[in-house]
Design a protein around this motif. Structure first.
Motif, PDB file in Angstrom:
ATOM      1  N   TYR A 328     -77.631   7.925  84.150  1.00 32.21           N
ATOM      2  CA  TYR A 328     -78.047   7.395  82.866  1.00 32.21           C
ATOM      3  C   TYR A 328     -77.030   7.939  81.782  1.00 32.21           C
ATOM      4  O   TYR A 328     -76.785   7.399  80.713  1.00 32.21           O
ATOM      5  N   LEU A 329     -76.617   9.063  81.971  1.00 32.03           N
ATOM      6  CA  LEU A 329     -75.773   9.689  81.022  1.00 32.03           C
ATOM      7  C   LEU A 329     -74.353   9.080  80.778  1.00 32.03           C
ATOM      8  O   LEU A 329     -74.004   8.815  79.736  1.00 32.03           O
ATOM      9  N   LYS A 330     -73.976   8.782  82.183  1.00 28.91           N
ATOM     10  CA  LYS A 330     -72.692   8.202  82.271  1.00 28.91           C
ATOM     11  C   LYS A 330     -72.774   6.730  81.631  1.00 28.91           C
ATOM     12  O   LYS A 330     -71.656   6.083  80.998  1.00 28.91           O
ATOM     13  N   THR A 331     -73.665   6.040  82.000  1.00 31.56           N
ATOM     14  CA  THR A 331     -74.096   4.668  81.305  1.00 31.56           C
ATOM     15  C   THR A 331     -74.157   4.747  79.697  1.00 31.56           C
ATOM     16  O   THR A 331     -73.371   3.899  79.019  1.00 31.56           O
ATOM     17  N   ALA A 332     -74.943   5.611  79.260  1.00 28.22           N
ATOM     18  CA  ALA A 332     -74.934   5.750  77.771  1.00 28.22           C
ATOM     19  C   ALA A 332     -73.465   6.139  77.532  1.00 28.22           C
ATOM     20  O   ALA A 332     -73.088   5.618  76.123  1.00 28.22           O
ATOM     21  N   ILE A 333     -72.967   7.075  77.679  1.00 27.85           N
ATOM     22  CA  ILE A 333     -71.514   7.416  77.453  1.00 27.85           C
ATOM     23  C   ILE A 333     -70.605   6.145  77.267  1.00 27.85           C
ATOM     24  O   ILE A 333     -69.865   5.838  76.561  1.00 27.85           O
ATOM     25  N   SER A 334     -70.793   5.457  78.408  1.00 30.98           N
ATOM     26  CA  SER A 334     -69.783   4.207  78.600  1.00 30.98           C
ATOM     27  C   SER A 334     -70.189   3.273  77.500  1.00 30.98           C
ATOM     28  O   SER A 334     -69.173   2.392  77.020  1.00 30.98           O
ATOM     29  N   SER A 335     -71.274   3.017  77.168  1.00 32.02           N
ATOM     30  CA  SER A 335     -71.868   2.097  76.143  1.00 32.02           C
ATOM     31  C   SER A 335     -71.495   2.572  74.835  1.00 32.02           C
ATOM     32  O   SER A 335     -70.943   1.830  73.980  1.00 32.02           O
ATOM     33  N   THR A 336     -71.399   3.865  74.393  1.00 33.93           N
ATOM     34  CA  THR A 336     -71.246   4.556  73.178  1.00 33.93           C
ATOM     35  C   THR A 336     -69.397   4.147  73.212  1.00 33.93           C
ATOM     36  O   THR A 336     -68.923   4.067  72.206  1.00 33.93           O
ATOM     37  N   THR A 337     -68.854   4.613  74.433  1.00 35.89           N
ATOM     38  CA  THR A 337     -67.186   4.294  74.167  1.00 35.89           C
ATOM     39  C   THR A 337     -67.049   3.041  74.039  1.00 35.89           C
ATOM     40  O   THR A 337     -66.029   2.388  73.125  1.00 35.89           O
ATOM     41  N   ARG A 338     -67.815   1.828  74.586  1.00 34.41           N
ATOM     42  CA  ARG A 338     -67.498   0.627  74.339  1.00 34.41           C
ATOM     43  C   ARG A 338     -67.673   0.300  72.709  1.00 34.41           C
ATOM     44  O   ARG A 338     -66.997  -0.607  72.164  1.00 34.41           O
ATOM     45  N   LEU A 339     -68.783   0.832  72.253  1.00 31.84           N
ATOM     46  CA  LEU A 339     -69.062   0.601  70.952  1.00 31.84           C
ATOM     47  C   LEU A 339     -68.073   1.283  70.068  1.00 31.84           C
ATOM     48  O   LEU A 339     -67.722   0.525  68.924  1.00 31.84           O
ATOM     49  N   GLY A 340     -67.509   2.367  70.056  1.00 32.16           N
ATOM     50  CA  GLY A 340     -66.464   2.764  69.487  1.00 32.16           C
ATOM     51  C   GLY A 340     -65.030   1.907  69.519  1.00 32.16           C
ATOM     52  O   GLY A 340     -64.442   1.803  68.675  1.00 32.16           O
ATOM     53  N   GLN A 341     -64.784   1.400  70.996  1.00 32.15           N
ATOM     54  CA  GLN A 341     -63.745   0.612  70.996  1.00 32.15           C
ATOM     55  C   GLN A 341     -63.879  -0.708  70.131  1.00 32.15           C
ATOM     56  O   GLN A 341     -62.792  -1.112  69.475  1.00 32.15           O
ATOM     57  N   LEU A 342     -65.096  -1.324  70.030  1.00 32.12           N
ATOM     58  CA  LEU A 342     -65.230  -2.291  69.263  1.00 32.12           C
ATOM     59  C   LEU A 342     -65.153  -2.262  67.651  1.00 32.12           C
ATOM     60  O   LEU A 342     -64.632  -3.159  67.361  1.00 32.12           O
ATOM     61  N   ILE A 343     -65.741  -1.106  67.298  1.00 28.40           N
ATOM     62  CA  ILE A 343     -65.674  -0.816  66.088  1.00 28.40           C
ATOM     63  C   ILE A 343     -64.161  -0.536  65.659  1.00 28.40           C
ATOM     64  O   ILE A 343     -63.731  -1.238  64.668  1.00 28.40           O
ATOM     65  N   GLY A 344     -63.404   0.173  66.557  1.00 28.88           N
ATOM     66  CA  GLY A 344     -62.019   0.644  66.111  1.00 28.88           C
ATOM     67  C   GLY A 344     -61.322  -0.911  66.218  1.00 28.88           C
ATOM     68  O   GLY A 344     -60.267  -1.272  65.484  1.00 28.88           O
ATOM     69  N   ASP A 345     -61.447  -1.964  67.033  1.00 26.54           N
ATOM     70  CA  ASP A 345     -60.880  -3.094  67.073  1.00 26.54           C
ATOM     71  C   ASP A 345     -61.058  -3.878  65.747  1.00 26.54           C
ATOM     72  O   ASP A 345     -60.218  -4.615  65.121  1.00 26.54           O
ATOM     73  N   LEU A 346     -62.425  -3.928  65.326  1.00 31.75           N
ATOM     74  CA  LEU A 346     -62.768  -4.586  64.427  1.00 31.75           C
ATOM     75  C   LEU A 346     -62.127  -4.087  62.997  1.00 31.75           C
ATOM     76  O   LEU A 346     -61.706  -5.055  62.031  1.00 31.75           O
ATOM     77  N   PHE A 347     -62.115  -2.645  63.189  1.00 28.54           N
ATOM     78  CA  PHE A 347     -61.466  -1.858  61.806  1.00 28.54           C
ATOM     79  C   PHE A 347     -59.936  -2.388  61.810  1.00 28.54           C
ATOM     80  O   PHE A 347     -59.204  -2.647  60.724  1.00 28.54           O
TER      81      PHE A 347
END
Length: 517
Positions: A328-347
């Protein structure tokens, strides 16, 4: 606060009436100025002619008459008075004065009470006698010191020496009264009437010409008003009228004949541009709405996933095994990592699409940048067992571009190839110099033997958040913005990107960069 309304007279509401009023005022003022100037210069001309014609009167008198006695050296008053009367009879404009060597009047034939100034300045008289003066030359009028008159003058000799001056004023009161009569004469009235008729004809002709010139401007003004009303209707969702089409056709009309035609054609071109920009704004608004919807969806998915797994950990903490908790922790970290990538690409994409963004061009080795980028991504390549190959004629290929932005292009294209290339696949990096008559460039191609892209999807792959129905972005850890960033960076370098792809055979991206000389 509301602005106070200004009530304008009907005479000043239109440009034609304003120009007509201005023309009338200009003609009236210019006619008066011409009349006054004509009178002044005519007076100067008459005085010059009169003075030149009568310039020798004083000299003739001094040569013909003995004005100062040889024995007692006194002025002969009887001779001077008789001479003055005769001179005024023959030439009514002449008044004769005898001056001593200091300019004081010592003899004349006029009533004593009429003489207002007894001493005459000698500078104009000496200039007249020496021939240094430019006519008309004026001297003081003894009967009216406030005025100056043209004159004739000569030295009065006695025993060979100059004893005084003969001063003949050529503008007597009789002459002045004749001038006043002329001012009210028939010729003056005819001159005034002639100027008035000329001015009236000029006003009529000017008004007609203004009407012809202003008529196209009036038509253009009405078209502008109609276009403005149309645009207000467009903002309320009304349909376009045919006015914009007719105005835009003026941009392709024959060459303009004058400035008004140029103004009409310029307005037609401006109208076409406004219509185009209006359509672009509507498209941009639609894209913005679509972007907000896509961003909301793409941000919500990893956020909801991370939140769900973290809530599960909190609720079922004691019920979960160590392996389940770690999963569960790895999945949550993967989701937050993807969220960070998405926000970085949008910026990053928003910065690249800013109006004032400009690449920082410099000269660098393209081969070194390729190898540096592959080295950074080497772990990702090894994880999938992908082999890469770099093909180039030599290592001295220098380009002029923004090195950080081009590196981001390489990273995004290589990651895209890694994502859609199967295990033990191949990626080929090829650098090929190209030369034309005007430019030298290096053609860059990145190809893989992966899943490929269908022909229906090819036109859309550079769009933001474009979703391939056959492949999930989440499955390939993609934000959907990588290719949009690549396209925008290359647009800033004036380099279009091309893509060739065949399903189940692979994809090839191609673009060029200017060769650094």
């Amino acid at each position: 606060m509301s602005q106070p309304t200004v009530n304008r007279s009907p005479l000043t509401r239109t440009l034609s009436s304003k120009l007509s009023i201005a023309l009338i005022l200009i003609l009236i003022s210019s006619s008066v100025a011409m009349f006054l100037a004509g009178q002044f210069w005519m007076k100067q001309y008459n005085e010059e002619i009169t003075q030149k014609i009568n310039a020798s009167i004083a000299m003739y008198i001094t040569d013909a008459y003995e004005l100062i006695g040889k024995d007692d050296e006194k002025p002969k008053l009887d001779v001077i008075k008789e001479l003055s009367r005769q001179a005024m009879i023959i030439n009514p404009i002449a008044e004769v004065y005898l001056l001593d060597s200091t300019g004081r009047i010592i003899a004349h034939a006029l009533p004593e009470a009429s003489i207002q100034q007894r001493t005459i300045p000698l500078d104009p008289i000496k200039a007249f006698i020496n021939g240094d003066a430019v006519f008309p030359l004026h001297g003081v009028d003894p009967r009216d010191p406030t005025q100056t008159k043209i004159f004739s003058a000569a030295q009065v000799p006695n025993s060979g020496a100059a004893q005084g001056y003969l001063y003949v004023v050529l503008g007597s009161k009789i002459y002045q009264e004749m001038g006043k009569d002329i001012k009210s004469s028939h010729s003056r009235s005819m001159a005034v009437m002639t100027l008035s008729m000329i001015g009236l004809a000029a006003v009529i002709a000017g008004v007609l010409i203004f009407s012809l010139l202003i008529n196209p401007l009036n038509k253009l003004s009405k078209r502008i008003g109609q276009f403005s009303e149309q645009q207000r209707g467009n903002t309320r969702g009304r349909k376009h009228s045919s006015l914009s089409h007719s105005l835009s056709q003026q941009a392709t009309s024959p060459p303009a004949k004058d400035e008004i035609d140029q103004l009409q054609q310029t307005f037609g071109q401006m109208t076409a541009q406004i219509e185009q920009q209006f359509d672009q704004l509507k498209d941009a608004d639609n894209s913005r709405r679509e972007l907000i919807a896509n961003v909301s969806h793409d941000l919500r998915t990893p956020l909801a996933s991370a939140q769900g797994y973290l809530e599960t950990l909190l609720i079922k903490d004691k019920q979960l095994s160590q392996n389940e908790r770690l999963h569960y922790l790895k999945t949550a970290i993967s989701s937050t990592t993807r969220l960070g990538q998405l926000i970085g690409d949008l910026f990053e994409l928003s910065k690249l699409e800013a109006i004032n963004v400009a690449p920082k061009f410099e000269t660098f080795s393209l081969a070194e940048l390729v190898y540096d980028t592959l080295q950074e991504l080497e772990l990702e390549l090894k994880d999938k067992g992908i082999h890469y190959q770099v093909i180039m004629p030599n290592h001295s290929l220098n380009v002029h571009a923004d090195i950080s932005l081009i590196q981001r292009v390489f990273e995004n294209l290589i990651r895209n190839a890694i994502a859609y290339t199967p295990q033990n696949g191949n990626i080929v990096f090829q650098l090929e110099p190209q030369a034309t008559f005007t430019t030298k460039a290096i053609k860059i191609s990145i190809s893989d033997n992966g899943a490929g892209i269908s022909q229906d999807d090819l036109p859309h792959i550079f769009e933001r958040f474009y979703t391939n129905p056959d492949k999930s972005r989440e499955a390939h850890n993609s934000t959907g913005l990588g290719l949009a960033i690549v396209k925008r960076i290359l647009e800033l370098h004036n380099s279009p990107i091309k893509v060739h792809s065949t399903l189940n055979q692979g994809t090839c991206f191609e673009f060029s960069l200017p060769f650094a000389t």
